[in-house]
Design an enzyme around this catalytic site. Structure first.
Site, short mmCIF file in Angstrom:
data_model
loop_
_atom_site.label_atom_id
_atom_site.label_comp_id
_atom_site.label_asym_id
_atom_site.label_seq_id
_atom_site.Cartn_x
_atom_site.Cartn_y
_atom_site.Cartn_z
N ASP A 13 33.82 41.60 31.10
CA ASP A 13 34.40 40.83 32.18
C ASP A 13 34.45 41.73 33.42
O ASP A 13 34.28 42.96 33.32
CB ASP A 13 35.80 40.36 31.77
CG ASP A 13 36.42 39.43 32.79
OD1 ASP A 13 35.68 38.68 33.44
OD2 ASP A 13 37.66 39.46 32.93
N ASP A 15 36.76 40.98 36.81
CA ASP A 15 38.11 41.04 37.37
C ASP A 15 39.09 41.55 36.31
O ASP A 15 39.22 40.98 35.24
CB ASP A 15 38.57 39.66 37.84
CG ASP A 15 37.77 39.15 39.02
OD1 ASP A 15 37.27 39.98 39.78
OD2 ASP A 15 37.64 37.92 39.17
N ASP A 209 40.09 41.27 29.72
CA ASP A 209 41.53 41.46 29.92
C ASP A 209 42.33 40.20 29.64
O ASP A 209 43.53 40.17 29.85
CB ASP A 209 41.80 41.93 31.36
CG ASP A 209 41.52 40.83 32.38
OD1 ASP A 209 40.50 40.12 32.23
OD2 ASP A 209 42.32 40.67 33.32
#
Length: 261
Positions: A13, A15, A209
């Protein structure tokens, strides 16, 4: 089970994993350098639909990270495939930034704000009541509702901001129609990511996250899973989910250290 560092493919990922806003996170440069030195196949798979891969390349370069655009795949690119496969020659009312609009245009999907086949929503900069009202009217008139990604919020330098699912919610509530979300954790996007990597799911790991998009996507697609605490999910929040990642690390820099094994 393979050790993490022996995996052939890495899906990351962006961000909250690679950066916050315009700030590169600790350990990222070392991690990417390790991937490149060890000839690992890697892909930045982001649920954001706002930017094109080339723009993401330039953003990373401004932060001091030199990565080719071919290593990025966005939910906008995943979204452009879906309507055309369902209804070739279709049109769409697009609520999204240029990354989403350009991807749909390149796929041959015409913009239509009168009688479209689809209403496609990402994270539009001009989001407001007029846009919402028009989308509600079009969906009530028969347009199918598509969300580019399933993220409810996204990390920014000052905290969090509403993301696609939060922006779709008023239209779902007003029309009684549920959107189909194309980005993670949809297996469509994960299968494309693995195909771009050229590796089998057993030889790949997803690093994210978010429990409700990244980690569940990895579990349902048969990938090894790593949650990093550099984004929106805390260790305490992780424990509230009925599934768990195999590893929980502070950030991607830990992957090249002993802690990852």
């Amino acid at each position: 089970m393979q050790t993490l560092r022996s995996k052939k493919g890495f899906i990351c990922d962006m961000d909250g994993v690679i950066y916050h806003g315009n700030k590169l996170l600790p350990g990222v440069k070392e991690f990417v350098d390790w991937l490149q030195r060890n000839d690992k196949n890697y892909l930045f798979l982001t649920n954001s639909s706002q930017s094109t891969p080339r723009e993401l390349q330039q953003k990373l370069l401004r932060m001091g990270l030199d990565v080719d655009a071919s290593h990025s795949y966005t939910s906008a690119l995943a979204t452009d495939n879906y309507p055309n496969k369902q209804a070739p020659g279709c049109s769409a009312f697009i609520m999204g930034d240029h990354g989403l609009a350009n991807a749909l245009y390149d796929a041959g999907i015409n913009y239509n704000d009168v009688d479209p086949d689809y209403v496609v929503i990402g994270e539009p900069a001009g989001y407001g009541i007029d846009m919402i009202t028009k989308a509600i009217r079009l969906v009530n008139n028969g347009a199918k509702l598509i969300g580019a990604n399933y993220d409810l919020t996204g990390p920014i330098e000052s905290g969090i901001a509403p993301a696609c699912r939060a922006l779709v919610a008023p239209i779902e509530l007003a029309t009684g129609k549920k959107a189909y979300y194309v980005g993670k954790p949809n297996p469509l996007m994960m299968r494309t990511g693995l195909r771009l990597l050229g590796v089998h799911s057993e030889d790949a790991v997803i690093i994210g996250d978010r429990m409700d998009t990244d980690i569940i996507a990895g579990i349902e697609s048969g990938l090894d899973t790593v949650l990093v605490l550099s984004g929106v999910t805390t260790k305490t929040e992780c424990e509230s989910f009925p599934y768990r990642p195999r590893l929980i690390l502070e950030g991607v820099g830990d992957i090249i250290g002993d802690i990852a094994e």
